[in-house]
Design a protein around this motif. Sequence first.
Motif, mmCIF file in Angstrom:
data_model
loop_
_atom_site.group_PDB
_atom_site.id
_atom_site.type_symbol
_atom_site.label_atom_id
_atom_site.label_comp_id
_atom_site.label_asym_id
_atom_site.label_seq_id
_atom_site.Cartn_x
_atom_site.Cartn_y
_atom_site.Cartn_z
ATOM 1 N N VAL A 66 0.863 -1.181 0.000
ATOM 2 C CA VAL A 66 0.000 0.000 0.000
ATOM 3 C C VAL A 66 0.900 1.231 0.000
ATOM 4 O O VAL A 66 1.733 1.389 0.895
ATOM 5 C CB VAL A 66 -0.943 0.027 1.212
ATOM 6 C CG1 VAL A 66 -1.775 1.307 1.231
ATOM 7 C CG2 VAL A 66 -1.855 -1.196 1.217
ATOM 8 N N GLY A 73 -5.307 5.175 2.489
ATOM 9 C CA GLY A 73 -4.380 4.051 2.524
ATOM 10 C C GLY A 73 -4.442 3.286 3.825
ATOM 11 O O GLY A 73 -4.376 2.054 3.835
ATOM 12 N N ALA A 77 -5.511 -0.554 3.955
ATOM 13 C CA ALA A 77 -4.513 -1.499 4.461
ATOM 14 C C ALA A 77 -5.044 -2.280 5.660
ATOM 15 O O ALA A 77 -4.866 -3.495 5.760
ATOM 16 C CB ALA A 77 -3.237 -0.749 4.838
ATOM 17 N N VAL A 89 2.856 -1.160 4.224
ATOM 18 C CA VAL A 89 2.527 0.213 3.859
ATOM 19 C C VAL A 89 3.807 1.032 3.755
ATOM 20 O O VAL A 89 4.690 0.930 4.611
ATOM 21 C CB VAL A 89 1.582 0.851 4.896
ATOM 22 C CG1 VAL A 89 1.237 2.285 4.507
ATOM 23 C CG2 VAL A 89 0.311 0.026 5.049
ATOM 24 N N VAL A 226 -1.815 -1.288 -3.788
ATOM 25 C CA VAL A 226 -2.825 -0.249 -3.588
ATOM 26 C C VAL A 226 -2.112 1.090 -3.663
ATOM 27 O O VAL A 226 -1.150 1.335 -2.928
ATOM 28 C CB VAL A 226 -3.530 -0.381 -2.230
ATOM 29 C CG1 VAL A 226 -4.497 0.787 -2.009
ATOM 30 C CG2 VAL A 226 -4.268 -1.710 -2.132
#
Length: 421
Positions: A66, A73, A77, A89, A226
Amino acid sequence: MLHAAHLLRRRLRISSLPVLLCPSSPLAAAGCPTRIRVSACRPSFSISNSAMEVSGRNSDGPQVAVIGAGVAGSVCASLLAAKGLAVKVFDSGRGPGGRMSQRREKVEDGSELMFDHGAQYFTVKSAEVQHLVDKWQALGLVADWEGRFGSLNVATGEFVHETAVKKRYVGVPGMNSICKALMTTPGLQAKYGVQVAGLEWADEGLGSWCLKSKDGENLGRFNAVVVADKGAAKLLFGQTASSPLLEGSELSEMHKKVAAVTAAPCFAVMMAFPSPLDLIPLDGFLVEGSKIVSWAARDSSKPGRVTTSSDCWVVHSTEAYATGIIAQAGMAKPSNELLAAVANDLLTGFQSLLPNMPTPTYMKAHRWGGAFPTTSIAPEEKCIVIEDRRVAVCGDFCVSPKVEGAILSGMYASERLGSIL
């Protein structure tokens, strides 16, 4: 390998909703043409109550990267990790939050001041987001800001109290508390101070994404990505025509939309006064008719803040003022001298609103170069999902320039991407 991935996908499925994307998932069949699919279904969402990070979870299952630890986000996540996926992330900041960040400053007497220098609060209209926010409130992550709100007419000098009742939520003890809590979901790891500057798709096997930092560091290989950051979205879609990351005629319009994403700049000045500004009858107000000041808020009136004798305020500039400063100084990191000049400008503008305003004991400016999007590229779909490359794009720039828009986009991205993993 393919059979194991299929079994894992079945084992991780926690939603009773129908699959929101085409059943020919790239984890089940390679080579399906690129499609961007949308759904009008209302997914169901959940959030983990755990506050401990678990590393190495599901190391043999799908790995998801992510990009961006703002609210979109962070929500996406956390929800993916709650499904049992291993999520990592990456964010260029010092911590999660994005424009929901909070600034903590220690002053000479040793006390600590706290400022929500970006998003001041958020409201909720959609049932999906309200359900999630209710859970956050039950966990003590958010609270109602029961302040006094309205506007100030510069021409008349009159404060006007709002008549409609609007429920405003704030993070406790800061706006970034929500994202910080979401980052502790089991199965989720976060790496800060890292700017993702390279995305490379490898076609071998089922295909995977290789991420690289601005410094050239290899950040790992992932089954899905993502993108919850405007800059990374432009990186994803903005490759040259000779070497596109994402091919297909259906994507041409999406390339144009992402390339056209713009955001309004703003300067925020954090101020602390030795005593309450009692002559201001509001805790948050829009400023009508000023060329410099657009919004002012008494941060110390928010619930759950550190008790201090100082009256803490955040003042936001107008877009026109910020645009003018940036046009002269450029988008390089602003110098301390520039920020000090901006702080003085906004202090002068703020003091002009109220005669006999005392001098602040603390003052500091922050530049938001492009944190407030002026376009929405997927208001109906809520996010963009490209199935055969296992990519989801989410953020407030997809839905609306509000915190709720970012939350909603992250929720939909997690459900739609999770359904093909």
